[in-house]
Design an enzyme around this catalytic site. Structure first.
Site, PDB file in Angstrom:
ATOM      1  CE  LYS A   1      64.313  97.753  95.907  1.00  0.00           C
ATOM      2  NZ  LYS A   1      63.632  98.653  97.054  1.00  0.00           N
TER       3      LYS A   1
ATOM      4  CD  GLU B   1      63.768 102.884  96.416  1.00  0.00           C
ATOM      5  OE1 GLU B   1      63.090 101.484  96.542  1.00  0.00           O
ATOM      6  OE2 GLU B   1      64.667 102.868  97.335  1.00  0.00           O
TER       7      GLU B   1
ATOM      8  CB  CYS C   1      67.071 100.810  96.977  1.00  0.00           C
ATOM      9  SG  CYS C   1      67.101 101.171  98.656  1.00  0.00           S
TER      10      CYS C   1
END
Length: 275
Positions: free
Chosen positions: A114, A41, A155
């Site tokens: 995300k 990331e 994440c």
């Protein structure tokens, strides 16, 4: 068997330096026989000083890090999962935390923004408000790659098993979870959550991570992982930056799913009766 490479990075505040490190990783991964490279990331810029960072943020088509990685992928004949970049969204005030899947001619095959944003106050005094700077994504993504059908996540998405159920329902056999995990949450939850997602979804998990003390003062957990569908840790890169290789055998996904056919046994959850 398919050979993959993972970059464990300590990304800094200079996109040009970060781009050079990524290009070198592409070249090293290709030289080592990998079919695909996975990066963490925020591979292009990690800077919590938002005023300073703003000068380095671009639209995807103008981003120099993305351009450098695409060119390197084409030169090396290597697929790259660029874990994520912070990119502008036109005139929108909030950015996207966006993953890019790049093929061996250097074309962007898929992107993923995300979905789940990290807003938290930690006992250490650290406070993170990802939603202040980033807009959440609106779609889950599975793409065909040399390592098989690849589900994309980033994440904090790790903590939401419904996403991984959706990815396996769409055919994913490998899931990428690039990350920049904080040290306290990493020490507490990183390994167990990665293994849990692999086991419950019956997939390989590939988690390239940021590691160590960064130029902007933050510290990330590292321990980039490859976890097999039985929950076995095939690679743990520890706490220092570097490049490492692992082997993925998609036939193992079918063997594990046959051994524990939980995916076939899933049912719609009825309304909950609260007594």
């Amino acid at each position: 068997m398919t050979r993959i490479a993972l970059l464990q990075a300590r990304t800094g505040i200079d996109p040009d330096a970060n781009a050079r490190a990524l290009v070198a990783a592409v070249e090293e991964a290709a030289a080592g026989g990998a079919a695909m490279l996975f990066t963490p990331e925020m591979s292009g810029l990690l800077d919590r000083d938002r005023t300073r960072a703003a000068a380095n943020l671009r639209l995807p088509e103008e981003d120099p890090v993305l351009g450098a990685v695409r060119e390197a992928a084409a030169n090396a004949g290597l697929w790259v999962h660029l874990g994520s970049l912070a990119v502008r969204r036109g005139d929108e005030p909030r950015l996207a935390n966006r993953a890019f899947l790049i093929d061996d001619p250097g074309a962007v095959r898929a992107t993923y923004d995300k979905l789940h944003l990290f807003d938290v106050d930690l006992a250490t005094g650290e406070s993170w408000r990802e939603s202040a700077a980033y807009a959440p994504g609106e779609a889950a993504v599975v793409a065909e790659t040399p390592v098989g059908p690849l589900g994309l996540s980033i994440c904090y998405d790790l903590r939401f098993p419904d996403l991984f159920r959706a990815l396996t329902d769409a055919g994913a056999k490998v899931v990428a979870i690039p990350a920049a995990f904080t040290v306290p949450t990493g020490e507490a939850h990183w390994h167990v959550l990665m293994r849990a997602r692999a086991i419950e979804a019956g997939v390989f998990v590939v988690a390239a991570a940021q590691a160590g003390r960064h130029e902007d003062g933050r510290e990330t957990y590292g321990h980039s992982l490859v976890v097999g569908p039985w929950g076995d840790v095939l690679l743990d890169m520890g706490s220092e930056p570097g490049l490492a290789f692992a082997e993925i055998d998609l036939a193992e996904v079918d063997r594990v799913r046959a051994r524990v056919p939980a995916l076939d046994h899933r049912r719609p959850i009825p309304p909950v009766t609260r007594l």
